[in-house]
Design a protein around this motif. Structure first.
Motif, PDB file in Angstrom:
ATOM      1  N   LEU A 198      27.508  30.047  36.896  1.00 30.71           N
ATOM      2  CA  LEU A 198      28.447  31.128  37.186  1.00 30.71           C
ATOM      3  C   LEU A 198      29.706  30.909  36.366  1.00 30.71           C
ATOM      4  N   SER A 199      30.059  31.910  35.576  1.00 32.48           N
ATOM      5  CA  SER A 199      31.269  31.856  34.764  1.00 32.48           C
ATOM      6  C   SER A 199      32.200  32.989  35.184  1.00 32.48           C
ATOM      7  N   ILE A 200      33.383  32.630  35.668  1.00 36.34           N
ATOM      8  CA  ILE A 200      34.380  33.617  36.090  1.00 36.34           C
ATOM      9  C   ILE A 200      35.557  33.568  35.132  1.00 36.34           C
ATOM     10  N   THR A 201      35.893  34.720  34.550  1.00 32.87           N
ATOM     11  CA  THR A 201      37.025  34.806  33.637  1.00 32.87           C
ATOM     12  C   THR A 201      38.030  35.836  34.157  1.00 32.87           C
ATOM     13  N   GLY A 202      39.132  35.969  33.424  1.00 30.25           N
ATOM     14  CA  GLY A 202      40.133  36.939  33.830  1.00 30.25           C
ATOM     15  C   GLY A 202      39.740  38.368  33.508  1.00 30.25           C
ATOM     16  N   PHE A 203      39.299  38.580  32.252  1.00 27.70           N
ATOM     17  CA  PHE A 203      39.035  39.944  31.795  1.00 27.70           C
ATOM     18  C   PHE A 203      37.677  40.103  31.133  1.00 27.70           C
ATOM     19  N   PRO A 262      44.113  34.910  29.586  1.00 24.12           N
ATOM     20  CA  PRO A 262      44.109  34.190  30.862  1.00 24.12           C
ATOM     21  C   PRO A 262      44.195  35.184  32.011  1.00 24.12           C
ATOM     22  N   GLY A 263      43.584  34.841  33.121  1.00 24.12           N
ATOM     23  CA  GLY A 263      43.551  35.771  34.243  1.00 24.12           C
ATOM     24  C   GLY A 263      44.192  35.192  35.489  1.00 24.12           C
ATOM     25  N   TYR A 264      45.139  35.908  36.023  1.00 19.85           N
ATOM     26  CA  TYR A 264      45.744  35.562  37.305  1.00 19.85           C
ATOM     27  C   TYR A 264      45.698  36.780  38.202  1.00 19.85           C
ATOM     28  N   ASP A 265      45.604  36.534  39.501  1.00 23.06           N
ATOM     29  CA  ASP A 265      45.317  37.595  40.453  1.00 23.06           C
ATOM     30  C   ASP A 265      46.244  38.801  40.316  1.00 23.06           C
ATOM     31  N   ASP A 288      40.996  37.507  42.952  1.00 25.49           N
ATOM     32  CA  ASP A 288      40.345  36.198  42.969  1.00 25.49           C
ATOM     33  C   ASP A 288      39.236  36.148  44.014  1.00 25.49           C
ATOM     34  N   LEU A 289      39.548  36.612  45.207  1.00 27.20           N
ATOM     35  CA  LEU A 289      38.579  36.516  46.298  1.00 27.20           C
ATOM     36  C   LEU A 289      37.357  37.387  46.040  1.00 27.20           C
ATOM     37  N   LEU A 290      37.574  38.591  45.524  1.00 24.80           N
ATOM     38  CA  LEU A 290      36.441  39.451  45.202  1.00 24.80           C
ATOM     39  C   LEU A 290      35.598  38.863  44.077  1.00 24.80           C
ATOM     40  N   ALA A 291      36.244  38.238  43.096  1.00 16.26           N
ATOM     41  CA  ALA A 291      35.478  37.595  42.020  1.00 16.26           C
ATOM     42  C   ALA A 291      34.613  36.474  42.586  1.00 16.26           C
ATOM     43  N   VAL A 332      22.786  32.647  33.168  1.00 21.77           N
ATOM     44  CA  VAL A 332      24.236  32.711  33.322  1.00 21.77           C
ATOM     45  C   VAL A 332      24.605  33.985  34.081  1.00 21.77           C
ATOM     46  N   VAL A 333      25.429  33.835  35.095  1.00 22.96           N
ATOM     47  CA  VAL A 333      25.982  34.956  35.843  1.00 22.96           C
ATOM     48  C   VAL A 333      27.453  35.060  35.463  1.00 22.96           C
ATOM     49  N   ARG A 334      27.879  36.243  35.039  1.00 25.38           N
ATOM     50  CA  ARG A 334      29.266  36.415  34.623  1.00 25.38           C
ATOM     51  C   ARG A 334      29.959  37.469  35.480  1.00 25.38           C
ATOM     52  N   THR A 335      31.172  37.169  35.878  1.00 25.73           N
ATOM     53  CA  THR A 335      32.039  38.177  36.479  1.00 25.73           C
ATOM     54  C   THR A 335      33.465  37.844  36.079  1.00 25.73           C
ATOM     55  N   SER A 336      34.393  38.706  36.460  1.00 30.50           N
ATOM     56  CA  SER A 336      35.797  38.514  36.073  1.00 30.50           C
ATOM     57  C   SER A 336      36.695  39.129  37.128  1.00 30.50           C
ATOM     58  N   LEU A 337      37.963  38.812  37.049  1.00 34.07           N
ATOM     59  CA  LEU A 337      38.928  39.441  37.956  1.00 34.07           C
ATOM     60  C   LEU A 337      38.983  40.939  37.694  1.00 34.07           C
ATOM     61  N   LEU A 338      38.943  41.329  36.419  1.00 37.81           N
ATOM     62  CA  LEU A 338      38.921  42.750  36.066  1.00 37.81           C
ATOM     63  C   LEU A 338      37.703  43.439  36.670  1.00 37.81           C
ATOM     64  N   ALA A 339      36.531  42.839  36.513  1.00 38.26           N
ATOM     65  CA  ALA A 339      35.301  43.439  37.039  1.00 38.26           C
ATOM     66  C   ALA A 339      35.317  43.498  38.554  1.00 38.26           C
TER      67      ALA A 339
END
Length: 392
Positions: free
Chosen positions: A125-130, A140-143, A172-175, A198-205
């Motif tokens: 699982l890879s979580i990014t900002g955007f 960089p991603g911040y809530d 953050d929590l939804l990601a 690989v599972v990808r999501t982001s704060l934007l998504a």
């Protein structure tokens, strides 16, 4: 059996909130979660506060919120020794979670290709900002930044001129929630194929993915939704209303409920301005004023009882202390007790899922930094001796 994922091993390289929340959700479901932290200070959320608790006022309640049911080991990912240990752990893990900036894990020598060389069955699982790619994938991603960039703040607040952040770190929590959901799906698929992915999501998504009817208002109808305070964007009456001693919320979702409310408040339900939801929404300000003229003649308890007797959805607006002391909250397992080595018996917000026929699991407290170094190394050594593990 502690949960449906009790045979799953999760290697948690993440920090702060989105990744740790995903890992905690898996831990709540019974997975063995090994949290990897830097020897100097660990997860930065250990230093986030106030409030801090404990005899030395050095334990962050922020950290306590996202790290129950985990083991903590300290590893310097930039050292040769640290990298060798991670390789060993990857071989015997089912899941790896990371929320580094795009490219950081690659530079540490752990590209997706390398991870799957070590363990072809590994789910990452890879979580990014955007997002990991695209024209702004490296940001960089911040809530709060994500809440603004993904449009959520434009929908929140008293008016379009005053955008507000959601009080919780919802991006953050939804990601984390979306990430855990993706992991479970990938594990299910692995049961058929034997291969990880690989599972990808982001704060934007994560935020864009819950726009729901606000999104289709624009994509289909060409209307840009804006903040509407404490009243619904499409339904009336549906929102917060003043009474004699404060506010209550009333949610009228259909015509039967509307007629009950109208009769209770002495309003003509069939007036042309109020006869349908479309008309009520068009005359919403007038309707709210007419309702509050009556509602302010009695206190909240009176109206909540009257609306409850009619079967109309209504409720109080509780502070968090009221929520956690509420019998209904506790009846749903939403408060759990753990035995912390420093703080003693403490209560934590509990998991949102329950499974019929499965006894409630015994939760473990968020770990001290590196407290499980020896335990995890002993487990890893035993796994390598037998090498009959299904974890790669």
């Amino acid at each position: 059996m502690q949960g449906p994922l009790d045979d799953i091993v999760v290697l948690d390289l993440s920090r702060a909130l989105a990744g740790p929340h995903a890992a905690q959700m898996l831990g709540d479901l019974g997975a063995k979660v090994i949290k990897v932290e830097h020897p100097k200070g660990g997860d930065e959320s250990r230093g986030w506060g106030p409030p801090f608790v404990g005899p030395d006022h050095d334990i962050s309640t922020y950290f306590l919120a996202a790290n129950r049911n985990k083991q903590s080991i300290t590893v310097d990912l930039k050292s040769d020794e640290g990298k060798a240990l991670i390789e060993r752990l990857v071989r015997h893990s089912d899941v790896l979670i990371e929320n580094f900036r795009t490219g950081v894990l690659d530079r540490l020598g752990f590209t997706v290709e390398r991870l799957h060389e070590l363990n072809p069955a590994l789910v990452v699982l890879s979580i990014t900002g955007f997002g990991h790619d695209g024209p702004e994938g490296g940001r960089p991603g911040y809530d709060q930044i994500a809440q603004g960039e993904a449009g959520l703040m434009s929908l929140t607040g008293p008016s379009a001129d005053e955008p507000y952040r959601v009080g919780a770190s919802i991006a953050d929590l939804l990601a984390g929630i979306h990430g855990a959901y993706g992991i479970v799906a990938a594990l299910y698929e692995r049961g058929r194929t034997g291969k990880g992915k690989v599972v990808r999501t982001s704060l934007l998504a994560s935020v864009t993915g819950v726009h729901s009817y606000h999104g289709t208002a624009w994509t289909v109808a060409g209307k840009v939704p804006t903040a509407g305070g404490n009243h619904h964007a499409s339904i009336a009456p549906y929102g917060a209303f003043h009474c004699a001693d404060g506010m209550i919320q009333i949610a009228v979702a259909n015509e039967v409920q509307w007629r009950k409310v109208a009769e209770l408040l002495g309003i003509d339900a069939e007036r042309p301005e109020y006869a349908t939801n479309r008309q009520r929404f068009a005359h919403r300000d007038e309707l709210i004023a007419e309702m509050e003229k009556v509602l302010t003649t009695a206190d909240r308890g009176h109206w909540l009882a009257a609306l409850g007797n009619l079967g109309v959805p209504a409720g109080a607006i509780r502070s968090l202390d009221e929520v956690y002391e509420w019998d209904q909250t506790r009846s749903q397992g939403l408060v759990v007790t753990v035995d912390h080595p420093v703080l003693g018996s403490i209560e934590l917000p509990g998991p949102a899922l329950r499974f019929d026929g499965t006894p409630a699991r015994e939760h473990t407290p968020p770990p001290a930094l590196g407290q499980d170094n020896d335990t995890v190394l002993d487990w890893l050594t035993e796994a390598e001796k037998g090498d009959t593990s299904s974890h790669g």
